[in-house]
Design a protein around this motif. Structure first.
Motif, PDB file in Angstrom:
ATOM      1  N   ILE A 177      -4.822 -85.144  13.219  1.00 17.55           N
ATOM      2  CA  ILE A 177      -3.467 -84.466  12.848  1.00 17.55           C
ATOM      3  C   ILE A 177      -2.843 -83.976  13.832  1.00 17.55           C
ATOM      4  N   LYS A 178      -3.649 -83.193  14.716  1.00 12.55           N
ATOM      5  CA  LYS A 178      -2.954 -82.499  15.967  1.00 12.55           C
ATOM      6  C   LYS A 178      -2.438 -83.568  17.041  1.00 12.55           C
ATOM      7  N   ASN A 179      -3.306 -84.524  17.035  1.00 12.19           N
ATOM      8  CA  ASN A 179      -2.777 -85.500  18.226  1.00 12.19           C
ATOM      9  C   ASN A 179      -1.355 -86.117  17.754  1.00 12.19           C
ATOM     10  N   GLN A 180      -1.194 -86.446  16.484  1.00  9.27           N
ATOM     11  CA  GLN A 180      -0.049 -86.881  15.824  1.00  9.27           C
ATOM     12  C   GLN A 180       1.114 -86.068  15.888  1.00  9.27           C
ATOM     13  N   LEU A 181       0.868 -84.904  15.551  1.00  7.15           N
ATOM     14  CA  LEU A 181       1.872 -83.725  15.301  1.00  7.15           C
ATOM     15  C   LEU A 181       2.350 -83.301  16.672  1.00  7.15           C
ATOM     16  N   THR A 182       1.462 -83.506  17.808  1.00  5.15           N
ATOM     17  CA  THR A 182       1.862 -83.006  19.095  1.00  5.15           C
ATOM     18  C   THR A 182       1.916 -84.269  20.054  1.00  5.15           C
TER      19      THR A 182
END
Ligand code: PHE
Length: 459
Positions: free
Chosen positions: A418-423
């Protein structure tokens, strides 16, 4: 449905191309979202559930649940680079999460059955517009013209079959690319026409009651069923719960901010729906049409405006033409969902899959169409077959699929993903990430459950 720069959606394996421009991506996602849902369905269910209070609930559903679910679908797609069903299998092999995708395929099948009927109506109204058939008619005659048409056993079916055939040809031959290129023009043009109709509508004498209906909430009209309808429509209108945005997500380039994209799509879609409401309800009140006239609402109200406005002849042609095209970009995306599943599941040739799926969906749709006339009668839980399909898919299928998606992203998916995708792998700021995680983990699933149980009368 896919971008002009993206490969066709059925190719779930191999190298994926992606949208080259952020405008291409936005246009494609907005193209799928904007359709009959905004201009035909939103006004008619707003009328059915009493106006402003319903709209308020709808806006809350879009903001608090629709946007997080869209973002969740985008990120699942971009991470897995797969379609609605295989993305779940890819991210958590051996699990049952992909059932959400299966529900989506079923939903697309049933939605397209009745959606194709309404899309067919737009063709009849294009022809009526060319023939200047609204000129000089009063509200009652225009209403009668509509009911004569939809209760006719043959005409609506012919138009539906023609529309479905066009959709099938587009999906089979992949001319989507051409259509998409000019659908970038279509949505803005539709917006301009709707704004012109808005100006005409709000300046009608007697129209003010329509604006009050739209903007002065009467909360006594809010029932559990109305809230479920608002939630279901938010999924329907944003094209959620069917894996369409998962598939789009798989084409989004890695530099694109997913949060921003979701918000832009949701705002555009909602804006067009609200503007359609403003074009329709003043007319409803000015001409004494019942706000709860059901699925015929837009076809009964707007011809009254065309009959009476300067340049009405040209506007009516343009409006129904654009509505038909907006419907086509949505029917294409719906058929694509079913076809790509069929191709993979049965290892079938694309053209054959298109032919079979189109045929089956059209046959189901014929029953939906006939249920407005010769086969009428409230036989399915107090509804005719058409209303039943419409109600069942939006309120049940899409809602359940969206619920599963929220659980998947909120509770199952690796937080690092999730973090990688959103940032974008840490290259952009996603200050909203905390809120998003909270919404998708708690707010969306809990709200969906409560609304669902209230809507079906359990609480
Ligand atoms: N969102 C489209 C509309 O508002 C309908 C649709 C639903 C299209 C689901 C594709 C998938 O008309």
């Amino acid at each position: 449905m896919s971008s002009e720069n993206a490969k066709s959606i059925n190719q779930s394996s191999g190298e994926r191309e992606s949208f080259k421009s952020s405008f291409g991506l936005l246009a494609a996602a907005i193209g799928s979202a904007v359709g009959l849902g905004n201009i035909w369905r939103f006004p008619y269910i707003t009328g059915k559930y009493g106006g402003a209070a319903f709209i308020l609930v709808y806006l809350i559903c879009v903001a608090a649940i629709g946007i997080p679910i869209m973002l969740a679908e985008f990120l699942v797609g971009r991470q897995s680079k797969k379609d609605a069903i295989n993305s779940f299998k890819e991210l958590v092999p051996g699990s049952k999460w992909y059932i959400s995708g299966v529900l989506g395929v079923l939903a697309a099948f049933m939605i397209l059955a009745f959606y194709g009927v309404i899309a067919g109506w737009t063709l009849e109204y294009i022809v009526k517009s060319f023939g200047n058939q609204f000129a000089g008619l009063g509200a009652e005659e225009i209403g009668k013209m509509f009911s004569d048409f939809v209760t006719n056993p043959i005409r609506p079916v012919i138009w539906q079959v023609i529309f479905m055939a066009i959709t099938g040809i587009v999906v089979a031959t992949g001319v989507e690319k051409g259509i998409e290129k000019y659908s970038k023009l279509l949505v803005p043009l539709l917006l301009v026409i709707v704004i012109i109709l808005d100006i005409r509508a709000v300046t009608l004498s007697g129209g003010k009651a329509g604006l009050d209906f739209l903007f002065k909430p009467d909360f006594s009209k809010i029932t559990g069923e109305a809230i479920l309808a608002a939630l279901g429509h938010s999924f329907f209108s944003l094209s959620l719960g069917m894996g369409i945005m998962i598939t789009y997500g798989s084409y989004i380039p890695k530099e694109e901010g997913l949060g921003k994209t979701s918000i832009k799509v949701a705002i555009s879609d909602t804006l067009i729906a609200l503007l359609a409401g403003i074009a329709i309800f003043p007319v409803v009140f000015a001409f004494g049409i019942a706000p709860n006239s059901g699925p015929g609402l837009v076809f009964i109200t707007l011809p009254n405006v065309f009959a009476q406005m300067p340049g009405g002849y040209a506007f009516s042609i343009l409006f129904f033409l654009l509505l038909g095209l907006a419907a086509l970009t949505s029917t294409m995306s719906l058929l694509e969902v079913v076809v790509s599943y069929t191709i993979e599941k049965f290892n079938m040739d694309r053209k054959k899959a298109v032919a079979i799926c189109t045929l089956l969906i059209t046959v189901l749709g014929v029953f939906a169409s006939l249920s407005n006339g010769p086969l009428s009668g409230e036989v399915f839980f107090g509804k005719n077959f058409f209303d039943f399909l419409d109600y069942l898919t939006a309120n049940y299928f899409l809602t359940i699929a969206a619920f599963i998606t929220s659980l998947f992203v909120g509770w199952k998916l690796d937080k690092k993903i999730i973090k990688n995708q959103l940032t974008n792998e840490g290259t952009i700021n996603a200050g909203y990430m905390g809120i998003f995680k909270f919404m998708i983990k708690f707010i969306a699933p809990i709200a969906i459950i409560i609304v669902f149980l209230a809507g079906i009368g359990v609480i």
